[in-house]
Design a protein around this motif. Structure first.
Motif, PDB file in Angstrom:
ATOM      1  N   UNK A  97      -0.236 -10.367   9.215  1.00 23.27           N
ATOM      2  CA  UNK A  97      -0.572  -8.984   9.571  1.00 23.27           C
ATOM      3  C   UNK A  97       0.377  -8.021   8.842  1.00 23.27           C
ATOM      4  N   UNK A  98      -0.171  -7.317   7.875  1.00 26.49           N
ATOM      5  CA  UNK A  98       0.625  -6.392   7.053  1.00 26.49           C
ATOM      6  C   UNK A  98       0.510  -4.966   7.592  1.00 26.49           C
ATOM      7  N   UNK A  99      -0.737  -4.542   7.868  1.00 25.11           N
ATOM      8  CA  UNK A  99      -0.961  -3.162   8.317  1.00 25.11           C
ATOM      9  C   UNK A  99      -2.300  -3.088   9.058  1.00 25.11           C
ATOM     10  N   UNK A 100      -2.274  -2.846  10.360  1.00 30.67           N
ATOM     11  CA  UNK A 100      -3.532  -2.809  11.118  1.00 30.67           C
ATOM     12  C   UNK A 100      -4.302  -1.486  10.997  1.00 30.67           C
ATOM     13  N   UNK A 144     -22.482   9.050  -1.054  1.00 29.23           N
ATOM     14  CA  UNK A 144     -21.487  10.097  -0.771  1.00 29.23           C
ATOM     15  C   UNK A 144     -22.085  11.503  -0.788  1.00 29.23           C
ATOM     16  N   UNK A 145     -23.426  11.596  -0.745  1.00 30.37           N
ATOM     17  CA  UNK A 145     -24.056  12.927  -0.780  1.00 30.37           C
ATOM     18  C   UNK A 145     -23.638  13.790   0.411  1.00 30.37           C
ATOM     19  N   UNK A 146     -23.241  13.145   1.508  1.00 32.21           N
ATOM     20  CA  UNK A 146     -22.853  13.894   2.710  1.00 32.21           C
ATOM     21  C   UNK A 146     -21.365  14.197   2.774  1.00 32.21           C
ATOM     22  N   UNK A 147     -20.623  13.899   1.711  1.00 26.50           N
ATOM     23  CA  UNK A 147     -19.178  14.179   1.702  1.00 26.50           C
ATOM     24  C   UNK A 147     -18.951  15.533   1.034  1.00 26.50           C
ATOM     25  N   UNK A 148     -18.557  16.514   1.861  1.00 24.74           N
ATOM     26  CA  UNK A 148     -18.348  17.870   1.321  1.00 24.74           C
ATOM     27  C   UNK A 148     -16.922  18.033   0.819  1.00 24.74           C
ATOM     28  N   UNK A 149     -16.770  18.726  -0.294  1.00 22.06           N
ATOM     29  CA  UNK A 149     -15.440  19.097  -0.785  1.00 22.06           C
ATOM     30  C   UNK A 149     -15.355  20.613  -0.674  1.00 22.06           C
ATOM     31  N   UNK A 150     -14.366  21.081   0.108  1.00 17.34           N
ATOM     32  CA  UNK A 150     -14.259  22.532   0.354  1.00 17.34           C
ATOM     33  C   UNK A 150     -12.857  23.011   0.035  1.00 17.34           C
ATOM     34  N   UNK A 151     -12.707  24.326  -0.085  1.00 12.90           N
ATOM     35  CA  UNK A 151     -11.377  24.888  -0.281  1.00 12.90           C
ATOM     36  C   UNK A 151     -10.603  24.754   1.035  1.00 12.90           C
ATOM     37  N   UNK A 152      -9.445  24.123   0.995  1.00 11.95           N
ATOM     38  CA  UNK A 152      -8.648  23.951   2.207  1.00 11.95           C
ATOM     39  C   UNK A 152      -8.000  22.589   2.225  1.00 11.95           C
ATOM     40  N   UNK A 153      -7.536  22.210   3.424  1.00  8.76           N
ATOM     41  CA  UNK A 153      -6.738  20.972   3.519  1.00  8.76           C
ATOM     42  C   UNK A 153      -7.516  19.820   4.150  1.00  8.76           C
ATOM     43  N   UNK A 154      -7.317  18.656   3.577  1.00  6.17           N
ATOM     44  CA  UNK A 154      -7.904  17.417   4.096  1.00  6.17           C
ATOM     45  C   UNK A 154      -7.172  16.994   5.377  1.00  6.17           C
ATOM     46  N   UNK A 155      -7.900  16.346   6.287  1.00  6.81           N
ATOM     47  CA  UNK A 155      -7.314  15.770   7.513  1.00  6.81           C
ATOM     48  C   UNK A 155      -6.126  14.857   7.152  1.00  6.81           C
ATOM     49  N   UNK A 156      -5.037  14.960   7.922  1.00  4.25           N
ATOM     50  CA  UNK A 156      -3.867  14.095   7.693  1.00  4.25           C
ATOM     51  C   UNK A 156      -3.439  13.446   8.999  1.00  4.25           C
ATOM     52  N   UNK A 157      -3.050  12.204   8.884  1.00  7.50           N
ATOM     53  CA  UNK A 157      -2.596  11.459  10.065  1.00  7.50           C
ATOM     54  C   UNK A 157      -1.365  10.651   9.696  1.00  7.50           C
ATOM     55  N   UNK A 158      -0.386  10.616  10.611  1.00  9.33           N
ATOM     56  CA  UNK A 158       0.825   9.825  10.391  1.00  9.33           C
ATOM     57  C   UNK A 158       1.051   8.931  11.612  1.00  9.33           C
ATOM     58  N   UNK A 159       1.104   7.644  11.389  1.00  2.00           N
ATOM     59  CA  UNK A 159       1.302   6.692  12.490  1.00  2.00           C
ATOM     60  C   UNK A 159       2.454   5.748  12.213  1.00  2.00           C
ATOM     61  N   UNK A 160       3.080   5.299  13.294  1.00  2.00           N
ATOM     62  CA  UNK A 160       4.176   4.323  13.158  1.00  2.00           C
ATOM     63  C   UNK A 160       3.909   3.130  14.064  1.00  2.00           C
ATOM     64  N   UNK A 161       3.915   1.936  13.459  1.00  2.00           N
ATOM     65  CA  UNK A 161       3.723   0.699  14.236  1.00  2.00           C
ATOM     66  C   UNK A 161       5.052   0.188  14.747  1.00  2.00           C
ATOM     67  N   UNK A 162       5.036  -0.384  15.936  1.00  2.00           N
ATOM     68  CA  UNK A 162       6.215  -1.051  16.484  1.00  2.00           C
ATOM     69  C   UNK A 162       6.323  -2.429  15.813  1.00  2.00           C
ATOM     70  N   UNK A 163       7.410  -3.160  16.126  1.00  2.00           N
ATOM     71  CA  UNK A 163       7.526  -4.524  15.601  1.00  2.00           C
ATOM     72  C   UNK A 163       6.341  -5.352  16.119  1.00  2.00           C
ATOM     73  N   UNK A 164       5.943  -5.111  17.372  1.00  2.00           N
ATOM     74  CA  UNK A 164       4.695  -5.666  17.895  1.00  2.00           C
ATOM     75  C   UNK A 164       3.581  -4.758  17.375  1.00  2.00           C
ATOM     76  N   UNK A 165       2.858  -5.267  16.385  1.00  2.00           N
ATOM     77  CA  UNK A 165       1.889  -4.422  15.666  1.00  2.00           C
ATOM     78  C   UNK A 165       0.710  -3.951  16.530  1.00  2.00           C
ATOM     79  N   UNK A 166       0.619  -4.460  17.761  1.00  2.00           N
ATOM     80  CA  UNK A 166      -0.426  -3.944  18.644  1.00  2.00           C
ATOM     81  C   UNK A 166      -0.074  -2.570  19.173  1.00  2.00           C
ATOM     82  N   UNK A 167       1.204  -2.193  18.994  1.00  2.00           N
ATOM     83  CA  UNK A 167       1.663  -0.910  19.525  1.00  2.00           C
ATOM     84  C   UNK A 167       1.844   0.078  18.383  1.00  2.00           C
ATOM     85  N   UNK A 168       1.290   1.267  18.557  1.00  2.00           N
ATOM     86  CA  UNK A 168       1.394   2.283  17.502  1.00  2.00           C
ATOM     87  C   UNK A 168       1.568   3.640  18.131  1.00  2.00           C
TER      88      UNK A 168
END
Ligand code: AMP
Length: 303
Positions: free
Chosen positions: A226-229, A67-91
């Motif tokens: 399949x719980x969460x792809x 983890x030497x290449x993982x920088x911790x800086x002042x600010x916000x971490x990347x955030x992502x929000x996704x929603x799967x359909x009943x057919x889990x191939x679709x998001x």
């Protein structure tokens, strides 16, 4: 031999028909590195903010990752929000907040620069190029991308594609990038963008690889649990690159690539069986090899 991976380390919020999970640890580099850690000790390059919780850091530290290449800086971490359909191939992606990642310019630790293998996980194409500027003479560079970058940074993406040996992306992205609606035709066309290895992920339909006029296809490992792809694509890539590195990058031929794609499929199948990467946290090397053997038996074709 290790793999340098650059990509996101993120907060994910995920909605599936089985439940919703808010602000869990995710990110393309996270999923890739956790999967690859079953084969080698990945060197992770990313940035997180001062909102990144201690227990997320402890989760990463609990695995065999550099983890030497993982920088911790002042600010916000990347955030992502996704929603799967009943057919889990679709998001659908509901929200992406780049935070610090938006103008991240990675500086590789000295020890990472002589690496033989680089994985440019899904992320800003200009940042992917900046990483390639810093590695000396890697034997194998693979890149992943997604629709957001095809839509917003196409020129940068085309530029970095010219510099890589391989590309791994999903079928809709392959079609979007090439403008072709047939996945096989899109895979062949992708070679014109630069890479000599093309791997297309097709969710529950498996994967396709092309190299030097040869084509290889595999179904997905048949699982109905399949719980969460989320992260399955990165986990696939982690298994695939992990296998290639373990087999040795000299004389990289289609046989090694086929075995690697099979490991990718197997790792992806474990990933979908739990929320984000939880299944990987209890997984063992022998379970991986056992499932690979089972998979080889399933697809045995008598003729
Ligand atoms: P996958 O399901 O393999 O496509 O990977 C999902 C992971 O990629 C999630 O953990 C996200 O945090 C991360 N992710 C989603 N969108 C992006 C993006 N535009 N760039 C980089 N990482 C992303």
């Amino acid at each position: 031999m290790s793999i340098v991976v650059v990509g996101t380390v993120a907060f994910d919020s995920i909605d599936t028909i089985h439940g919703s999970y808010h602000n869990v640890l995710g990110g393309s580099a996270t999923h890739f590195a956790l999967a690859a850690s079953f084969f080698t000790r990945p060197q992770l390059v990313s940035v997180v903010g001062d909102d990144f919780p201690e227990d997320f850091m402890e989760t990463l530290q609990s695995r065999d990752l550099d983890l030497d290449g993982l920088e911790v800086k002042k600010g916000k971490t990347f955030r992502w929000h996704g929603r799967y359909h009943a057919d889990m191939n679709q998001r659908d992606t509901l929200d992406t907040q780049l935070g610090l990642y938006g103008d991240y310019s990675p500086v590789l630790p000295e020890a990472y620069r002589q690496t033989d293998c680089v994985f440019l996980a899904n992320g800003l194409p200009a940042m992917q190029s900046a990483v390639l500027d810093q590695v000396e003479s890697p034997k194998l560079v693979f890149l992943d991308t997604m629709n957001l970058w095809i839509d917003t940074a196409l020129d940068d993406l085309k530029a970095v594609l010219k510099r890589v040996d391989g590309v791994v992306l999903n079928d809709s992205e392959a079609q979007q990038l090439t403008g072709l609606h047939n996945t096989i035709a899109a895979a062949h066309k992708l070679h014109d963008f630069g890479p000599r290895f093309v791997v297309v992920k097709k969710g529950e339909h498996g994967a396709l690889a092309t190299h030097d006029g040869q084509t290889f296809v595999l179904p997905a490992f048949p699982t109905d649990a399949v719980i969460d792809p989320t992260g399955a694509g990165d986990t696939f890539a982690g298994g695939m690159l992990g296998s290639l590195v373990r087999d040795g990058l000299d004389q990289l031929d289609f046989t090694k690539l086929r075995r690697a794609v099979a490991y990718g499929v197997v790792m992806g199948s474990f990933n979908v069986e739990g929320v984000t990467f939880t299944r990987l946290m209890t997984l063992t090397r022998s379970e991986i090899d056992h499932r690979l053997r089972e998979f080889a038996n399933i697809i045995d074709i008598p003729f």
